[in-house]
Design a protein around this motif. Structure first.
Motif, short mmCIF file in Angstrom:
data_model
loop_
_atom_site.label_atom_id
_atom_site.label_comp_id
_atom_site.label_asym_id
_atom_site.label_seq_id
_atom_site.Cartn_x
_atom_site.Cartn_y
_atom_site.Cartn_z
N TYR A 1 0.84 -1.20 0.00
CA TYR A 1 0.00 0.00 0.00
C TYR A 1 0.87 1.25 0.00
CZ TYR A 1 -3.01 3.74 1.63
OH TYR A 1 -3.66 4.95 1.76
N GLU B 1 1.30 4.07 -2.96
CA GLU B 1 1.13 5.49 -2.70
C GLU B 1 2.39 6.28 -3.08
OE1 GLU B 1 -1.68 7.28 -1.55
OE2 GLU B 1 -2.49 5.37 -2.29
N VAL C 1 3.98 9.65 3.39
CA VAL C 1 3.16 8.73 2.59
C VAL C 1 2.40 7.86 3.58
CG1 VAL C 1 3.12 6.93 0.85
CG2 VAL C 1 4.86 8.74 0.74
N TYR D 1 2.46 9.32 -5.71
CA TYR D 1 3.04 10.62 -5.37
C TYR D 1 4.07 11.04 -6.42
CZ TYR D 1 5.41 14.35 -2.87
OH TYR D 1 5.94 15.57 -2.53
#
Length: 419
Positions: free
Chosen positions: A310, A314, A370, A318
């Motif tokens: 996960y 992310e 994050v 980003y």
């Protein structure tokens, strides 16, 4: 032979050559019929002469014929031509059109002289056409698709009621207006007419975007054709259209899924290579500069292993947002797989492309949050410019990838530029 007998024979001879059934009636009974009358009724002349005319009239129509006959004898102004039904010897009911007039002799005897024309076939044909027309109107009024017709100038001459459901206008609001008034792109009409002309009267599947009355866009697909008469002259354009907005939206979503990476929304590898091939062709044709960069996020596997996929996903999202924020709209970014990305810099030399890459490095210079994790994102990259013998995207990618490998070997977090 007396003169009356001779006159009757002459009358019979003359009227037997007529197409209509000719007769004479006195006091409501036939006193003369020609051959056409006997053919029509199916009775012999002897069976008809002396019989009341009403005996041969269909029961429901007898009051009409009797009233008209009486009114004419009374000198009233009534139509000299009207239709009613007769019953033949075989029991068949047929429709006839009768024309009548009155004569009087010296003894004031009144004779009705008339002719009958069998119009059964014409009436049945008209009824069938009216029934067919009613069926057609019922179909048009209830079908979800839109049937339309325009002249060759594009003016709408017919539009079925379902147009209101499709683009918000009633038939009355559309008929008489140019079809082009409803296109989102007016040039679509020329394109469609060209396709139909090439179809030579056969139905062609065409698509267009129409402007709904509420100003939204509606995609329609039509099976349309140019209609010609027997001499080959153009009559009109006809077609059946349906609202294909949902299908078009689905196609666009599927096309987007096929073209873009689901996670980062950047071009996927296949789409990037297609765009790169196009840009290479343009650069060679117009002798313009083109640069390409391959880059790889440093230590990405460690991020995945330590923090989970996960956080890894992310991080990729980003980074893709950072690329879109820093790079120009004309620059083309693609995710080539995993943590590997590629960037095309059209109309850009290697030196200026390097400046753009440094801006990206600067944006990522500070640690970022994050999820619940604070990370420092760096990348390694290989930057090349188009050469005269670069004729495929794969050739450029291979060279850029070699420089990327060199950047990793040199310790990562750096750009190696082709010398």
């Amino acid at each position: 032979m007396n003169s009356n007998g001779l006159s009757t024979q002459i009358l019979i001879a003359l009227t037997n050559h007529l197409q209509d059934a000719v007769f004479a009636v006195e006091e409501g009974c036939f006193i003369f019929v020609n051959q056409r009358v006997t053919d029509l009724f199916g009775y012999s002349e002897l069976d008809i002469i002396g019989q009341p005319i009403l005996d041969f009239v269909f029961e429901e129509d007898q009051p009409l014929v009797a009233a008209r006959y009486k009114a004419r004898l009374m000198g009233e102004q009534v139509e000299s031509e009207y239709s009613f039904r007769i019953v033949t010897k075989s029991g068949e009911v047929r429709e006839v059109n009768m024309r009548v007039g009155l004569t009087q002799d010296d003894e004031h005897s009144t004779t009705l002289i008339g002719s009958l024309q069998d119009i059964t076939d014409a009436v049945q044909t008209r009824a069938a056409l009216e029934h067919s027309q009613a069926d057609i109107e019922s179909i048009l009024n209830n079908m979800p698709d839109v049937f339309y017709r325009t002249d060759m100038n594009g003016v709408i001459t017919l539009m079925s009621p379902s147009c209101h459901e499709v683009i918000g206008y009633t038939p009355e609001e559309m008929i008489g207006r140019p079809m082009v008034d409803f296109y989102c792109d007016a040039s679509d009409r020329e394109r469609i007419v060209q396709a139909l002309t090439e179809g030579e009267g056969k139905a062609q599947l065409v698509e267009a975007c129409l402007r709904h009355k509420d100003q939204s866009s509606v995609w329609i697909s039509s099976n349309a054709y140019i209609r010609y008469d027997e001499s080959g002259e153009v009559i009109c354009i006809e077609g059946i259209s349906r609202n294909d907005t949902d299908r078009k939206a689905l196609e666009e979503r599927l096309a987007k899924l096929a073209k873009y990476d689901g996670l980062t929304k950047l071009l996927n590898r296949r789409a990037f290579l297609e765009e790169a091939a196009h840009q290479i062709e343009i650069a060679h044709r117009y002798h313009r500069p083109l640069s390409m960069m391959m880059l790889d996020l440093d230590w990405f596997k460690t991020i995945n292993d330590r923090y989970g996929h996960y956080i890894g996903d992310e991080t990729l999202v980003y980074f893709s947002h950072a690329c879109q924020a820093v790079l120009r709209k004309t620059d083309i970014v693609g995710r080539m797989g995993g943590e590997e990305f590629a960037v095309l810099f059209p109309e850009t030399s290697g030196e200026f492309a390097n400046d753009m890459v440094e801006r990206l490095r600067s944006r990522l210079s500070n640690p970022i949050d994050v999820g619940s994790v604070t990370l420092k994102i760096t990348f390694s990259a290989g930057l090349i410019t188009l050469k005269s013998d670069d004729h495929s995207a794969e050739m450029m990618l291979k060279r850029a990838d070699q420089l990327l490998y060199q950047a990793k070997e040199n310790g990562r977090d750096q750009i190696v530029i082709e010398s």
